[in-house]
Structure formats: C-alpha cells, structure tokens
Design an enzyme around this catalytic site. Structure first.
Site, mmCIF file in Angstrom:
data_model
loop_
_atom_site.group_PDB
_atom_site.id
_atom_site.type_symbol
_atom_site.label_atom_id
_atom_site.label_comp_id
_atom_site.label_asym_id
_atom_site.label_seq_id
_atom_site.Cartn_x
_atom_site.Cartn_y
_atom_site.Cartn_z
ATOM 1 N N VAL A 91 -0.929 -4.615 5.674
ATOM 2 C CA VAL A 91 -1.495 -5.373 6.789
ATOM 3 C C VAL A 91 -2.016 -6.717 6.279
ATOM 4 O O VAL A 91 -2.574 -7.482 7.044
ATOM 5 C CB VAL A 91 -2.633 -4.602 7.500
ATOM 6 C CG1 VAL A 91 -2.069 -3.466 8.319
ATOM 7 C CG2 VAL A 91 -3.649 -4.069 6.505
ATOM 8 N N HIS A 92 -1.840 -6.967 4.992
ATOM 9 C CA HIS A 92 -2.337 -8.205 4.386
ATOM 10 C C HIS A 92 -1.172 -9.058 3.909
ATOM 11 O O HIS A 92 -0.576 -8.783 2.871
ATOM 12 C CB HIS A 92 -3.237 -7.905 3.175
ATOM 13 C CG HIS A 92 -4.469 -7.140 3.506
ATOM 14 N ND1 HIS A 92 -5.240 -6.502 2.552
ATOM 15 C CD2 HIS A 92 -5.086 -6.906 4.693
ATOM 16 C CE1 HIS A 92 -6.264 -5.918 3.147
ATOM 17 N NE2 HIS A 92 -6.197 -6.144 4.437
ATOM 18 N N LEU A 93 -0.864 -10.088 4.657
ATOM 19 C CA LEU A 93 0.107 -11.093 4.225
ATOM 20 C C LEU A 93 -0.625 -12.420 4.095
ATOM 21 O O LEU A 93 -1.613 -12.658 4.806
ATOM 22 C CB LEU A 93 1.243 -11.232 5.249
ATOM 23 C CG LEU A 93 2.532 -10.448 4.970
ATOM 24 C CD1 LEU A 93 2.242 -8.966 4.964
ATOM 25 C CD2 LEU A 93 3.592 -10.774 6.004
ATOM 26 N N TYR A 147 0.830 -1.207 0.000
ATOM 27 C CA TYR A 147 0.000 0.000 0.000
ATOM 28 C C TYR A 147 0.861 1.252 0.000
ATOM 29 O O TYR A 147 1.857 1.319 0.716
ATOM 30 C CB TYR A 147 -0.872 0.063 1.256
ATOM 31 C CG TYR A 147 -1.976 -0.961 1.293
ATOM 32 C CD1 TYR A 147 -3.106 -0.806 0.520
ATOM 33 C CD2 TYR A 147 -1.872 -2.081 2.106
ATOM 34 C CE1 TYR A 147 -4.112 -1.748 0.540
ATOM 35 C CE2 TYR A 147 -2.873 -3.033 2.133
ATOM 36 C CZ TYR A 147 -3.997 -2.854 1.352
ATOM 37 O OH TYR A 147 -4.987 -3.786 1.372
#
Lengths: 115, 490
Positions: B419-421, B264
């Site tokens: 925050v997205h893995l 992001y």
C-alpha cells in the site's frame, strides 16, 4: 471477452468446496455473490490483463473439452474440483498465475458472505 | 472556470496543500477523481469498499519480476480514508541520506520537525490508550520473548473504538482520514472541493501551465469535459497518477522512472487461545529490530482476508470458524531496493501501467524477515505460522523457521502486496534524476508543482504518510513565501 458469470460460478464451486458448517442456501448465496464480485473485479482490470485472462480461460475451456468431451460447467462436482485444482494449484506456474486473481477474489467474497 | 491555485487530488499531500494555501489567503480549487462519502457510508464490507473507494477496485496490480497487489484510495481523502492510520517519522539519517544523494535542500530533521509536529497535533497522533486487543498482546509477548526493539506504533486515530474497518473507511471518524477534519477546514478557509473530476491533461501556454482539462464522471454532466484555468497547479494525484498525468501532458524528463515500494508478505498465525482478530483493530505493535531493511507488524484480518491469505495453500481447517477465532495476521515488509516505472495507459483503459523489478536483496530480506517473524510468533505461543505464498509449508518449529535464514523464498509464487508507493517523481537539486526542485516545482515549466508521495526522493522505509504531509506543508508554505516576495517586490 470476459469470463462468463456462469463459468466463474462453476469455477468458484470447484475452488471452494461445500463445507458442513454452511447451509445450502448460504452456499448458493455466497456462490452467486462471489461470481458477481469476481466478474466486476475482472472488468476493472487493465485491458491487457483482461485479454490475457480471457486467453487463459479459453485455453482452459478448450482443454476441458479435449480432456472430458464436455463443457466445464457440465462436469460433475468432484471432477470439476480436481480439474480446477490441477490448474489453480498445479505444477504449471502460468496456470497458477492465471487463476490466482480468480481464486483470491472468490475467497474474499465467499468468506465475507458465509463468515 | 478560473482559480488562483488548483490542487489535483485530495489525499494526504493534496489536502495539506489546499489547507495551507487556503489559510494563506489563496483562492483554491481541489479536484478529486473519486466520490465524496460520509462516515455513514463507511465501515461496509471489504468487497463493497473495494468497489467504491479503491482505484480501479484495487485491480491494477504492479507487474514485473513478481506481481504485487496494490491498493490505493480513489475518493475524497484519497488513501488516508482506507489506510490503518499508522504514523512514522523517518529516521534522521535517512533524511541526511536524501540530502546527500539528491542534494535536497531544507529537508533535514530540524527543517521538518515543525511540520511533523503540526501534522501530529492536527491528526491527534498517539497510542491506543486502552488495553491492547489479543492480536496485539500476543504479538507483544513474542517481541518481549525475543528481546527485540519495537513497540506500539502511534496512529492518527484518537478514540479508535475497534470497529476493524480501517480499510473500508472508519465509520466512527476516529481515524483521521483527510475528509474528517483537515479538508473540511480547508473548505471553511475558502477552498472548493469538486469530487468526480478526472484530470486528463495539463494545459500549457508555451512553458507555462495555464490550467487543466478534466472530465466530469458523475451527475447530470457526466462525460462532459471542462477546462479550468489556474495561476498555479499542484499535482497531488498519488505515486501512480501523478507521473501518468505529467507524461500525458508532455512532461517526461525523469518522470515515472524511479518508482519505489515496500513489498509485504503476509502470514497467519494460529494460537492456542482465542484471539478473535476480526473483532478488533489490527495488531498495533511494530518490530524495529531489523529496520529499515525489514519491518514487521500487524495485518488486517476479516474472514475474507484470512481466506485469501490461507487460500494460497488450501487447508480445510481454514474453513472452520472456531479455528479462525484462534488466528491473527501479520506482515513482513522490506524497504524495497528494486526500481519500478509508471507509464500512462496506451490502450484507453485509463489505468497507468505500473512495473516493479524486485531486487535480490528484497527477496533475501523478505526471506530473513519471514524466518524472524515466524520465530517471534512461535515464541509468542503460536502453534503454526502459515505463509501467504503458494507452495510454502507451514512453520511449526524453530528449525522450520530458521531454514528461511539460509535460503530465499521462491520468486515465482510469492504473493506480495503493498500500500506504500513513492518516488516516481523525485524532488531535489540533481536535475538529471529529479523531476522537480527541492520544493516540488517541476523543472522545465512554470506554474506547476508536485506535492504527494511521488516526490519522496527514495524509500522512506516507514509508512510515508507523515513525511508526505510534512513535506507538502513545507512546500506549500514556501510557495506562499515566494508569492509574497513577488507581490512586495518593487
């Protein structure tokens, strides 16, 4: 190995100059809080990154001595600010990368304090 | 200690697993590394929340071609306690792609729809239901002016009262973190939740996983190690800790080699009118015009976060509280076509080493996304758009914005976050690249499953929580079905 709280406080003082909208008491409190916060955060980093940061800060302090014949914390406010900016926002990508976590964490904590 | 099923982790995957199995009559113990907080502990300042609820205080960045700041929860409820509650089902063609690419069984849209529906009912997923706050309204104004696809994104936050503390834990319990309803329900069904237990390794007896060794982190027994025996272990520690634990335990085939993420880039826009973005929930609109490659939405805004974003290019006006009242923050996210890896720590700090190599496509998509986001915000009436990336000039005109359609953002100083893995232990029926089968059962051993974001075969292109919960429930129900078959077999 970690940057001292005194160094961090002086670095943050250089990175975030005083502003007319803040009282001296507010600024002192914000500087103290952000120095403590940055130190705690740095301590939580992976050891390899802590080591790299420690090496970078050591190089910064040595070069400060060579350049000004004084320690960083003994520099005047304007000099300290210009010297910090030359590293944190200057032309050397490695120096910018080294100070990025410090300046970002300091900004988060400082402005959380002063609003 | 001995139990029937041991679930490691209490985030979206772990809680759904524990709830499904406990309600299915199994004896369940949940081990959570972080502490348990009540809503009275939530809603404090961002720096306090980082110190208490974030793994490694949010200080384990993803290294690689471009460093990416990464935050995940480390508390009862996991990252669901500190996320914004946005909810997205992935497009049907993505699930079809997973089936084709990974030979993933029983995971088509029709297979999962029941589980998505269940999760949405349980969490009260829906729209805001009240007049939008200004940061959302201006974003929508831009969306309408551009004529692009998009709209308000549903959230798992019924009754959200605009405290703007999603990332610090919701103090009103409107946002449905796992600790609010689902985990207590699992406890009422008999599950035991032990907080402050860090699992160091899985214990094996030949090819069978027979339990775990954990270290107690808090209380009188802090530092003591315990062994917990279990018939079956579900590893749900998240996309970085799950592969690290498997590797520490000698399970290495395809583990931690295919980490994916959504990078992001944040921007701050200044509008002529007062927005007071720090007094309301983050902007609720998501732009789908360029998805799944590029998505745009609202970002969290507090004086501290605004300072961090604006601090990439220091500006005096960012110091002015009155000016900040006119600002709001937004993000450009890309699907993430690069690849990363996760390895356990080798120097004793306990933090997995996470690497990610951005692809050129990612950077190009970020650049185009930044251009389009700037155009949208200018169309919404923004006077200026500040990119949170060093050395990039503010965007003040359509021409400034369009310039980024033609060239790429500079790699060296991109300040990216995620925050997205996901996808560090993909599931599927292609053993050469899948750690576990289509239902999360780890290959090469018995008595071990994975059931969290690490199992997603590839980038979902949208917020992964819905898919993690749907697939975790599907896998847990399959576990119960198989166990029942074993019991009734003659």
């Amino acid at each position: 190995m970690l940057p001292s709280r005194v160094f961090l406080r002086a670095a943050i003082e250089g990175l975030i100059p005083a502003h007319p909208s803040e009282t001296p008491e507010q600024r002192q409190r914000a500087l103290d809080y952000s120095a403590g916060f940055v130190r705690d955060q740095v301590r939580a980093m992976p050891l390899v990154l802590q080591l790299l940061l420690a090496c970078g800060v050591s190089a910064f302090l040595v070069l400060t001595w060579c350049r000004w014949l004084r320690g960083f914390t003994a520099l005047g406010a304007d000099t300290r600010r210009a010297w910090m900016y030359a590293w944190a926002y200057g032309r050397v990508p490695l120096a910018r990368a080294m100070f990025r976590p410090v300046r970002s964490l300091a900004a988060l904590a400082y402005f959380e304090c002063v609003g | 200690m001995k139990t029937d099923v041991l679930v490691i982790g209490s985030g979206a995957g772990g809680t759904v697993t524990a709830l499904t199995l406990a309600e299915g009559g199994r004896e369940v113990v949940v081990l959570e590394e972080g502490a348990r907080y009540s809503t009275a502990d939530y809603g404090r300042t961002p720096t306090m929340a980082m110190g208490r609820m974030f793994r490694a205080r949010g200080m384990n960045p993803i290294m690689g071609s471009v460093p990416v700041a990464y935050a995940e929860g480390c508390c009862v409820g996991g990252s669901t306690e500190i996320n914004s509650g946005f909810w997205s089902r992935p497009p049907a063609d993505l699930l079809a792609h997973w089936k084709y690419e990974f030979n993933l069984a029983d995971a088509s849209e029709s297979d999962l729809i029941e589980h998505y529906g269940w999760a949405e009912r349980e969490l009260g997923v829906g729209l805001f239901g009240r007049p939008w706050p200004p940061s959302t309204a201006v974003f929508d104004r831009g969306l309408q002016a551009m004529g692009w696809k998009g709209g308000e994104q549903p959230r798992a936050a019924p009754g959200c009262s605009n405290t703007n503390t999603c990332a610090q834990g919701c103090p009103t319990a409107a946002k449905q973190g796992m600790s609010v309803q689902l985990l207590p329900r699992a406890e009422r069904a008999g599950a035991r939740v032990l907080a402050g237990y860090r699992v160091e390794r899985l214990l094996r007896a030949g090819a069978r996983i027979r339990g775990v060794r954990a270290r107690i982190l808090d209380g009188e027994d802090a530092g003591r190690r315990v062994e917990i025996a279990a018939e079956h272990v579900f590893v749900c520690c998240g996309p970085t800790e799950t592969p690290a634990l498997l590797r520490r335990s000698g399970i290495t085939h395809a583990v931690g080699n295919t980490l994916g993420l959504h990078p992001y880039l944040k921007v701050v826009a200044r509008f002529p009118e007062i927005i007071d973005a720090d007094k309301s929930v983050m902007p609720l609109i998501q732009v789908k015009e360029f998805s799944p490659d590029v998505t745009m939405g609202g970002a969290y805004f507090t004086p501290g976060h605004a300072a961090v974003m604006l601090n990439e290019n220091p500006m005096e006006e960012a110091r002015d509280r009155e000016v900040r009242r006119h600002m709001a923050a937004y993000y450009v996210g890309v699907r993430g076509t690069g690849r990363g890896s996760v390895r356990p720590s080798w120097i004793g700090d306990g933090l997995p080493r996470i690497h990610y190599w951005m692809s050129r496509e990612d950077v190009t998509n970020l650049s185009r996304g930044f251009a389009q986001m700037s155009r949208l915000l200018l169309a919404a009436g923004a006077e200026v758009v500040y990119p949170a990336s060093f050395g990039l000039p503010p965007v003040r005109s359509e021409a400034d914005a369009r310039a980024w359609l033609e060239r790429d953002l500079p790699w060296t100083d991109l300040a990216l976050q995620t925050v997205h893995l996901f996808s560090s232990c993909p599931i599927g029926e292609r053993p050469e690249r899948c750690v576990a089968d289509s239902f999360g059962r780890v290959r090469g051993v018995t008595g071990l499953s994975i059931n969290d974001a690490s199992m997603l075969p590839d980038s979902p292109g949208v917020n992964p929580q819905a898919t993690v919960m749907a697939m975790a429930r599907r896998n847990a129900l399959e576990f119960l079905r198989r166990a029942a078959r074993v019991v009734v077999a003659p």
